[in-house]
Design a protein around this motif. Structure first.
Motif, PDB file in Angstrom:
ATOM      1  N   PRO A 121      59.225  -5.515  46.662  1.00 59.61           N
ATOM      2  CA  PRO A 121      59.042  -5.392  45.229  1.00 59.61           C
ATOM      3  C   PRO A 121      57.947  -6.548  45.216  1.00 59.61           C
ATOM      4  O   PRO A 121      57.212  -6.252  43.907  1.00 59.61           O
ATOM      5  CB  PRO A 121      60.561  -5.634  44.886  1.00 59.61           C
ATOM      6  N   ASN A 122      57.915  -7.613  45.848  1.00 58.53           N
ATOM      7  CA  ASN A 122      57.110  -8.791  45.321  1.00 58.53           C
ATOM      8  C   ASN A 122      55.706  -8.763  46.073  1.00 58.53           C
ATOM      9  O   ASN A 122      55.057  -9.645  45.822  1.00 58.53           O
ATOM     10  CB  ASN A 122      57.646  -9.959  45.593  1.00 58.53           C
ATOM     11  N   ASN A 123      55.426  -7.720  46.952  1.00 56.46           N
ATOM     12  CA  ASN A 123      54.012  -7.698  47.687  1.00 56.46           C
ATOM     13  C   ASN A 123      53.191  -7.102  46.586  1.00 56.46           C
ATOM     14  O   ASN A 123      53.403  -6.339  45.629  1.00 56.46           O
ATOM     15  CB  ASN A 123      54.416  -6.733  48.774  1.00 56.46           C
ATOM     16  N   VAL A 124      52.038  -7.468  46.824  1.00 54.95           N
ATOM     17  CA  VAL A 124      50.829  -7.065  45.800  1.00 54.95           C
ATOM     18  C   VAL A 124      50.550  -5.706  46.269  1.00 54.95           C
ATOM     19  O   VAL A 124      50.390  -5.196  47.415  1.00 54.95           O
ATOM     20  CB  VAL A 124      49.497  -8.100  45.952  1.00 54.95           C
ATOM     21  N   TYR A 169      54.439  -4.470  43.669  1.00 52.68           N
ATOM     22  CA  TYR A 169      55.082  -3.212  43.759  1.00 52.68           C
ATOM     23  C   TYR A 169      56.217  -2.819  42.841  1.00 52.68           C
ATOM     24  O   TYR A 169      56.006  -1.697  42.249  1.00 52.68           O
ATOM     25  CB  TYR A 169      55.432  -2.737  45.145  1.00 52.68           C
ATOM     26  N   ALA A 170      57.081  -3.855  42.548  1.00 51.18           N
ATOM     27  CA  ALA A 170      58.022  -3.479  41.591  1.00 51.18           C
ATOM     28  C   ALA A 170      57.326  -3.363  40.078  1.00 51.18           C
ATOM     29  O   ALA A 170      57.973  -2.557  39.285  1.00 51.18           O
ATOM     30  CB  ALA A 170      59.185  -4.774  41.366  1.00 51.18           C
ATOM     31  N   ASP A 171      56.621  -4.200  39.633  1.00 50.94           N
ATOM     32  CA  ASP A 171      56.181  -4.028  38.565  1.00 50.94           C
ATOM     33  C   ASP A 171      55.028  -2.797  38.159  1.00 50.94           C
ATOM     34  O   ASP A 171      55.106  -2.273  37.164  1.00 50.94           O
ATOM     35  CB  ASP A 171      55.066  -5.436  38.047  1.00 50.94           C
ATOM     36  N   VAL A 229      54.352   2.406  35.847  1.00 55.10           N
ATOM     37  CA  VAL A 229      54.190   3.905  36.045  1.00 55.10           C
ATOM     38  C   VAL A 229      55.445   4.680  35.260  1.00 55.10           C
ATOM     39  O   VAL A 229      54.873   5.802  34.603  1.00 55.10           O
ATOM     40  CB  VAL A 229      54.046   4.024  37.432  1.00 55.10           C
ATOM     41  N   ASP A 230      56.727   4.010  35.405  1.00 55.03           N
ATOM     42  CA  ASP A 230      57.839   4.849  34.901  1.00 55.03           C
ATOM     43  C   ASP A 230      57.447   4.811  33.364  1.00 55.03           C
ATOM     44  O   ASP A 230      57.895   5.947  32.621  1.00 55.03           O
ATOM     45  CB  ASP A 230      58.991   4.643  35.055  1.00 55.03           C
ATOM     46  N   ALA A 231      57.045   3.605  32.943  1.00 60.17           N
ATOM     47  CA  ALA A 231      56.930   3.725  31.287  1.00 60.17           C
ATOM     48  C   ALA A 231      55.701   4.634  30.762  1.00 60.17           C
ATOM     49  O   ALA A 231      56.017   5.335  29.660  1.00 60.17           O
ATOM     50  CB  ALA A 231      56.415   2.452  30.935  1.00 60.17           C
ATOM     51  N   ARG A 256      52.060   3.557  51.880  1.00 57.93           N
ATOM     52  CA  ARG A 256      52.300   2.793  53.129  1.00 57.93           C
ATOM     53  C   ARG A 256      52.552   1.302  52.828  1.00 57.93           C
ATOM     54  O   ARG A 256      52.809   0.449  53.851  1.00 57.93           O
ATOM     55  CB  ARG A 256      51.320   2.964  54.098  1.00 57.93           C
ATOM     56  N   GLY A 257      52.576   0.748  51.603  1.00 51.82           N
ATOM     57  CA  GLY A 257      52.867  -0.576  51.212  1.00 51.82           C
ATOM     58  C   GLY A 257      51.824  -1.536  51.254  1.00 51.82           C
ATOM     59  O   GLY A 257      52.178  -2.706  51.320  1.00 51.82           O
TER      60      GLY A 257
END
Length: 487
Positions: free
Chosen positions: A38-41, A54-56, A61-63, A218-219
């Motif tokens: 979640p905290n990776n750019v 990623y989390a943000d 996106v969901d918003a 792929r992250g």
């Protein structure tokens, strides 16, 4: 005979099938990466200062998806995306997909006439612009002949208009399932991981599937810069230490000229969109001590090849393991090694349909797969070398178009009798030679900018006495043969 009940049964079966298909969404892979890291750019733009983890990214996106649904957007509808590239573009594109709509990215550089044409040809229900400006087209028609049943059956995700290889511009439709197959095929060779930082140097509106979606699924971190200034380029390299670069020959020429540092962390420098000139290839090798990796990407197919063999620098590589490539002569017969033939590609993840007019995959592919319109040779080891384009097709920064399309517009300018356009073999720039009644044609550039995508505007114009022709009177498309008259 009771037609209506039978049709109703067919509809119920179709809806059940569609519900099952729609459960497959490329966003699921990106969501999984957000759960794992979640905290990776996920995305960063160096010069604008934009950055998102990623989390943000998933939250935004969901918003957007919720916002679209609240305004009446329905699954399977087609939504154009028309906004400047960057974080907003990325979030909106993924939000459209998350809401179950098909996204049709459109460059903000296209003329209004072309924008209008795409809206109509794609049968767009919505157009999402910058700052959440959403336009509805309540009278959008069907894109197939079955009230969009066939269209929905593809589990539609992505629409992109291109000039095509054998006719007018066509809309290419990809479904979620085809995209997943296409990404898996490419990643079997590229092997993208969460440790990769991808320096993306091409327009998102033209390159989104086997690029942005692949990297995020792929992250990896996608890193961009909108300004090619030496300080910005150096800062990007020092801060993010890219492991992959994805660009065009033109973009690599900029790095050769302006990037002061090295590229020691780069494992792949993928070069696509146009043929790579030996001068650029050699200059990059000399400047950075590593080769470029020429590749062949086709919107109807995917990433067909990437050359990772240093001893064959003029090759675009061998076909990806998921593709079967065939070279055929004009009679449809396979050519022997070393002989040029038209490139056909078969495999998973090929386009689902063309739009305007509707042509499903089954009506597009032949027994050897998709006819790319490219001519190539293949050696005994399976390495491909591009030798030309079918007929008079040109490609500039990912945009494909026919010579005749551009020449017709040039010829409509007052005083121009005829013209020929080509890629200059020395500079690799789009160029034109003109037979003109007047000495000056200074207004031609402005004339073309009002009518064309910027990539279709020649970099240079030269006046000539006459254009070369074949024995039967057709234009001889050999740029070096006309005798140019100095300006």
């Amino acid at each position: 005979m009771y037609i209506a009940p039978l049709r109703s049964l067919h509809r119920c079966q179709m809806h059940a099938h569609l519900a099952a298909m729609q459960a497959v969404n490329i966003l699921d892979l990106i969501r999984k990466q957000a759960e794992l890291q979640p905290n990776n750019v996920a995305f960063a733009c160096v010069d604008s200062g934009q950055s998102i983890r990623y989390a943000d990214l998933i939250r935004q996106v969901d918003a957007v998806a919720d916002w679209l649904r609240a305004r009446g957007c329905q699954p399977f509808e087609r939504c154009g995306l028309y906004c400047p590239e960057g974080l907003e573009f990325l979030v909106n594109a993924l939000g459209i997909l998350s809401a179950g709509l098909a996204v049709a990215p459109i460059s903000i550089n296209v003329p209004q006439q072309e924008l209008d044409r795409v809206i109509g040809a794609a049968g767009l229900h919505w157009l999402l612009g910058a700052d959440k400006k959403l336009v509805r087209f309540p009278f959008a028609g069907f894109v197939d002949n079955q009230e969009d049943d066939d269209y929905r059956g593809t589990n539609p995700a992505y629409i992109r208009f291109t000039s095509g290889s054998t006719g007018p511009r066509k809309g290419v439709l990809l479904g979620h399932n085809s995209i997943l197959d296409r990404l898996a095929t490419a990643d079997a060779v590229l092997r993208i991981t969460p440790q990769d930082r991808v320096w993306f140097r091409l327009p998102m509106s033209d390159h989104f599937v086997v690029s942005i979606l692949l990297y995020l699924s792929r992250g990896a971190a996608v890193v961009t810069a909108t300004i090619d200034e030496p300080e910005i380029l150096s800062r990007l390299v020092s801060e993010f230490r890219p492991t992959i670069i994805y660009g065009s020959p033109e973009s690599y020429s900029v790095l050769i000229e302006k990037l002061a540092g090295d590229l020691a962390t780069v494992r792949l420098a993928i070069c696509t969109t146009t043929l790579l000139a030996p001068k650029t290839r050699n200059a990059f090798q000399s400047r950075f001590g590593r080769p470029l990796n020429p590749a062949l990407g086709i919107i109807e197919v995917g990433l067909v090849t990437v050359n990772q063999t240093e001893d064959k620098p003029d090759s675009i590589g061998t076909p990806m393991p998921g593709y079967e490539v065939t070279l055929l002569d004009e009679n449809g017969v396979k050519v022997p090694p070393g002989k040029p033939g038209e490139l056909y590609v078969n495999g998973r993840g090929l386009l689902d349909a063309y739009l305007a007019p509707w042509r499903p995959r089954a009506r597009i592919l032949g027994s050897d797969g998709y006819a790319t319109g490219d001519f190539a040779t293949m050696d005994e080891t399976g390495h491909l070398r591009l030798v030309g384009r079918s007929k008079n097709r040109l490609e500039v920064n990912g945009l494909h178009f026919f010579c005749e399309e551009l020449e017709q517009i040039i010829n409509s300018y007052p005083g121009v009798q005829e013209s020929i356009v080509f890629i200059d073999p020395t500079t690799r720039a789009l160029s034109a030679q003109i037979v003109s009644q007047t000495e000056s044609y200074q207004g031609l550039g402005d004339f073309l900018r009002q009518r064309l995508d910027p990539r279709q505007i020649p970099v240079s114009f030269r006046k000539v006495e006459e254009l070369p022709r074949t024995a039967n009177g057709k234009l001889l498309r050999a740029p070096a043969s006309p005798k140019a008259r100095p300006e």
